[in-house]
Design an enzyme around this catalytic site. Sequence first.
Site, PDB file in Angstrom:
ATOM      1  N   GLN A  69       0.824  -1.212   0.000  1.00 27.20           N
ATOM      2  CA  GLN A  69       0.000   0.000   0.000  1.00 27.20           C
ATOM      3  C   GLN A  69       0.860   1.264   0.000  1.00 27.20           C
ATOM      4  O   GLN A  69       0.423   2.317  -0.446  1.00 27.20           O
ATOM      5  CB  GLN A  69      -0.949  -0.035   1.213  1.00 27.20           C
ATOM      6  CG  GLN A  69      -1.648   1.266   1.549  1.00 27.20           C
ATOM      7  CD  GLN A  69      -1.067   1.898   2.807  1.00 27.20           C
ATOM      8  OE1 GLN A  69      -0.044   1.463   3.324  1.00 27.20           O
ATOM      9  NE2 GLN A  69      -1.743   2.921   3.289  1.00 27.20           N
ATOM     10  N   CYS A 170      21.461  16.094  19.266  1.00 24.91           N
ATOM     11  CA  CYS A 170      21.299  14.760  18.715  1.00 24.91           C
ATOM     12  C   CYS A 170      19.874  14.296  19.008  1.00 24.91           C
ATOM     13  O   CYS A 170      19.109  14.988  19.691  1.00 24.91           O
ATOM     14  CB  CYS A 170      22.332  13.784  19.296  1.00 24.91           C
ATOM     15  SG  CYS A 170      21.989  13.206  20.989  1.00 24.91           S
ATOM     16  N   CYS A 186       2.088   0.994  12.358  1.00 27.14           N
ATOM     17  CA  CYS A 186       1.159   1.124  11.236  1.00 27.14           C
ATOM     18  C   CYS A 186       0.155  -0.026  11.215  1.00 27.14           C
ATOM     19  O   CYS A 186      -0.982   0.148  10.777  1.00 27.14           O
ATOM     20  CB  CYS A 186       1.930   1.146   9.918  1.00 27.14           C
ATOM     21  SG  CYS A 186       3.009   2.571   9.702  1.00 27.14           S
TER      22      CYS A 186
END
Length: 260
Positions: A69, A170, A186
Amino acid sequence: MNDNQLLRYSRHILLDEIGIEGQERICTAHALILGAGGLGAPAALYLAASGVGRITVIDDDAVDLTNLQRQIAHTTARVGQPKVASLARAVADLNPEVQVNAVQQRADAALLDSLLPGVTVVLDCCDNYQTRQRVNAACVRHRIPLVSGAAIRWDAQVSVFDPRQDDAPCYACLFDPDADFQEVQCATMGVLAPLVGIVGSVQAAEALKLIVGTGDSLAGRLLLLDARSMDWNRLHTARNPECKVCGNGETAQPQDLQWS
């Protein structure tokens, strides 16, 4: 540069900020990309198209149907193959002049310390907080600029962490390595497909600027994107003198951490 290279990279050479000298720097550069997924795929393709001479990509995962996707370097035919092998194939198809070192392995401290010498720029394209801390610490140790990107749902962020600059923060200056950080994936939260392409492209652009030595990098700035409204916001960031990685705090020791 030979005639084919002059033609292939002519649109870069036409830019005053790059020219032939800058393109030669690109062609001799070595970029290390951590992650061959949603961010690493577009970043690698744009770096390869731009002529970066050597790309090392690290990822221990395999291509899954759900990746297609948004992870544009992979194809349906390569489902089940290692992501690094699939990405190396995509890069070779795009620009056979680019040398790809595909490392199908977890990015532990020993691996990073063995690979970083000689690297020009590192792109953090992973999706794991502890791995981000690990690669940041390695880049601080080796004084190599780090281009960091992240995307989830409709939101994204990009920054540059350049240990060559004494006043630049950093990653650990902004995000505490000891924080009890809850991962957001996700697989459970979703992500807008083009969002990772936007972020990966910005990472590639920042990497090319660092390689050529032109423009102002995102060092000291955190770029935030809300894709719902397509609003970009920029936060200025400062180095933490008590940072456990780059400051005077207790030095964080590298640990063997897992990819998620």
